[in-house]
Design a protein around this motif. Sequence first.
Motif, PDB file in Angstrom:
ATOM      1  N   LYS A 198       0.790  -1.071   0.183  1.00 19.29           N
ATOM      2  CA  LYS A 198      -0.090  -0.084  -0.069  1.00 19.29           C
ATOM      3  C   LYS A 198       0.625   1.198   0.070  1.00 19.29           C
ATOM      4  CE  LYS A 198      -4.076  -1.928   2.115  1.00 19.29           C
ATOM      5  NZ  LYS A 198      -5.145  -1.939   3.659  1.00 19.29           N
ATOM      6  N   TRP A 202       0.779   4.070  -2.800  1.00 20.34           N
ATOM      7  CA  TRP A 202       0.902   5.597  -2.449  1.00 20.34           C
ATOM      8  C   TRP A 202       2.102   6.375  -2.882  1.00 20.34           C
ATOM      9  CZ3 TRP A 202      -2.816   8.591  -2.461  1.00 20.34           C
ATOM     10  CH2 TRP A 202      -2.849  10.003  -1.821  1.00 20.34           C
ATOM     11  N   LYS A 206       2.446   9.518  -5.691  1.00 20.56           N
ATOM     12  CA  LYS A 206       2.880  10.884  -5.461  1.00 20.56           C
ATOM     13  C   LYS A 206       4.147  11.447  -6.277  1.00 20.56           C
ATOM     14  CE  LYS A 206       3.481  10.351  -0.882  1.00 20.56           C
ATOM     15  NZ  LYS A 206       3.515  10.846   0.512  1.00 20.56           N
ATOM     16  N   ASP A 253       8.080   6.833   0.841  1.00 17.69           N
ATOM     17  CA  ASP A 253       7.201   5.696   1.174  1.00 17.69           C
ATOM     18  C   ASP A 253       7.554   4.692   0.441  1.00 17.69           C
ATOM     19  OD1 ASP A 253       5.265   7.502   2.723  1.00 17.69           O
ATOM     20  OD2 ASP A 253       4.098   8.211   0.665  1.00 17.69           O
ATOM     21  N   GLU A 436      -4.856  14.053   1.771  1.00 16.87           N
ATOM     22  CA  GLU A 436      -3.755  13.859   2.712  1.00 16.87           C
ATOM     23  C   GLU A 436      -4.278  14.360   3.927  1.00 16.87           C
ATOM     24  OE1 GLU A 436       0.330  14.598   1.774  1.00 16.87           O
ATOM     25  OE2 GLU A 436       0.061  12.196   1.059  1.00 16.87           O
ATOM     26  N   PRO A 446      -2.109   5.080   4.112  1.00 19.91           N
ATOM     27  CA  PRO A 446      -2.620   5.887   2.973  1.00 19.91           C
ATOM     28  C   PRO A 446      -4.030   5.587   2.749  1.00 19.91           C
ATOM     29  CG  PRO A 446      -1.050   4.646   2.178  1.00 19.91           C
ATOM     30  CD  PRO A 446      -0.981   4.189   3.556  1.00 19.91           C
ATOM     31  N   PHE A 447      -4.619   4.179   3.019  1.00 20.64           N
ATOM     32  CA  PHE A 447      -5.664   3.546   2.411  1.00 20.64           C
ATOM     33  C   PHE A 447      -6.171   2.728   3.511  1.00 20.64           C
ATOM     34  CE2 PHE A 447      -2.866   3.183  -1.216  1.00 20.64           C
ATOM     35  CZ  PHE A 447      -3.314   4.148  -2.230  1.00 20.64           C
ATOM     36  N   CYS A 458     -10.527   3.296  -4.299  1.00 18.78           N
ATOM     37  CA  CYS A 458      -9.213   4.341  -4.037  1.00 18.78           C
ATOM     38  C   CYS A 458      -8.056   3.653  -4.849  1.00 18.78           C
ATOM     39  CB  CYS A 458      -8.738   4.137  -2.500  1.00 18.78           C
ATOM     40  SG  CYS A 458      -9.824   5.543  -1.553  1.00 18.78           S
ATOM     41  N   TYR A 459      -7.821   2.255  -4.780  1.00 18.09           N
ATOM     42  CA  TYR A 459      -6.753   1.361  -5.311  1.00 18.09           C
ATOM     43  C   TYR A 459      -6.942   1.784  -6.946  1.00 18.09           C
ATOM     44  CZ  TYR A 459      -6.327  -0.946  -0.831  1.00 18.09           C
ATOM     45  OH  TYR A 459      -6.100  -1.512   0.064  1.00 18.09           O
ATOM     46  N   VAL A 462      -6.355   5.292  -7.953  1.00 17.42           N
ATOM     47  CA  VAL A 462      -4.865   5.522  -7.921  1.00 17.42           C
ATOM     48  C   VAL A 462      -4.076   5.093  -9.156  1.00 17.42           C
ATOM     49  CG1 VAL A 462      -2.573   5.153  -6.544  1.00 17.42           C
ATOM     50  CG2 VAL A 462      -4.598   6.062  -5.580  1.00 17.42           C
TER      51      VAL A 462
END
Length: 483
Positions: A198, A202, A206, A253, A436, A446-447, A458-459, A462
């Motif tokens: 994860k 993330w 970014k 990350d 954020e 982050p998830f 979300c996945y 992204v």
Amino acid sequence: MVFNSIEFFIFLSIVFILYWFVFKKYLKAQNVLILVASYVFYGWWDWRFLSLILLSTIVDYFVALSIDANSEKKIRKRWLWVSVIFNIGLLGFFKYYNFFVDSWIDMFSLFGYTMKSTWTLHVILPIGISFYTFQTMSYSFDVYYKKLKPTRDFLSFAAFVSFFPQLVAGPIERASNLLSQLLNKRNFSYEQVVGGLKLILWGLFKKVVIADSIGPIVDDIFSNYGTYPASTLILGVTLFSFQVYGDFSGYSDIAIGTAKLFGVELMSNFKFPQFSRNVAEYWQRWHVSLSTWFRHYLYIPLGGSKGSKLKSIRNISIVFLVSGFWHGANWTFIFWGGFHALAFIPVFLMGRNAIYKDSVVGQNTFFPTLTEIGQVLLTFSIVTFSRIFFRSESITDAFAFIKYIFTNFDYAPYHHPMGYRMVDFYVLIILFTLYEYAIRKDERSPFKFKSKVVRFVCYTLVILSMLLFYDDGIDRSFIYFQF
């Protein structure tokens, strides 16, 4: 081999399979694998510089044993100086040699003497040298101050120095955290691996979607600052704040997530610094491993906050100037460090440098107060202004950039150099900032949503965003590789 490349994920998959499915029962074999993988990873850029990592590893390994073997303070200190001189000398030659030569020539030119730069060398900066030299030095310091017993396991120590997830750009780990984990058996944890994946996802978002997509805009504005009005220059440096944050925190990350895949926990390096309420809180949240290093190995040995306010101000100034110089052999970074010292000192004198240490903006509610919003915007503005020095090619360019901001008040809409709609980037940054803010209390998750449907959405968003924004035609290296 960079984190955001196909080669890295092939490499990572091979190492992961060997680590857990071939060498799972053999700690020494796992550490040897980490060491070999780290040297392959680093040698992918330039195998010649592997000798520097090996040499630094050998020096600090034997220095630490020599310090521990002697009880007399003078002898212990002499061995410590061997580590300091060697590592600073290594860093100084490859990173700062030409800077000092050029500065010497410039100084003489002020007095009318013209000197040829015959002493300038075409020295290539070894990637990650600022990070691993500080990491090995911290080991010698900790042994000297008796905070740590030196290890006699050279292979594990070498793996600690060259651990590939954080080798190139940190976090700068202390041996008490990373080496101690490498010396002990790691057990496979499904939850840890999923948490690592994860964070990797993330971090890639970014880097690819935020940092890389903004990069061409920032490059264009800073390269042609003399042709743009103040509104565009303000836009450029503001976008750079988001670019450098997305780039560096994205790297961290991915590094932390990758380490998790091997049962290793690295320290958090970024804790949502864009929501800081003063400059002191910002430095408690930005590049935490470097701030921690300077606090333990420079600020406190200088006297820290003990003694008079004047001495404390001196110590703060030294730390920020050295921190600036650590970032690069350019007067721009020294001015950047000095600027942050000037911004930090008033906070220190008012006794507000630690009041936000254990809280986040909107600590007990979702929405921040109007006071907190004002504090965050002021801090963001101060930090963003300082990045004019950080991003400019020279100190002359930096001051010229600032001059145009305060003198060229014409407004003209900015157009993306590749023809894309700028409104898309504005919406992207607003949504990213809001997300954020929503997860601001836990930089490791982050998830973190209870609903599987929400997590899946979300996945999906992204991954689709990365596919949409990925551009193979731009420079995909990380900004902090140059440091």
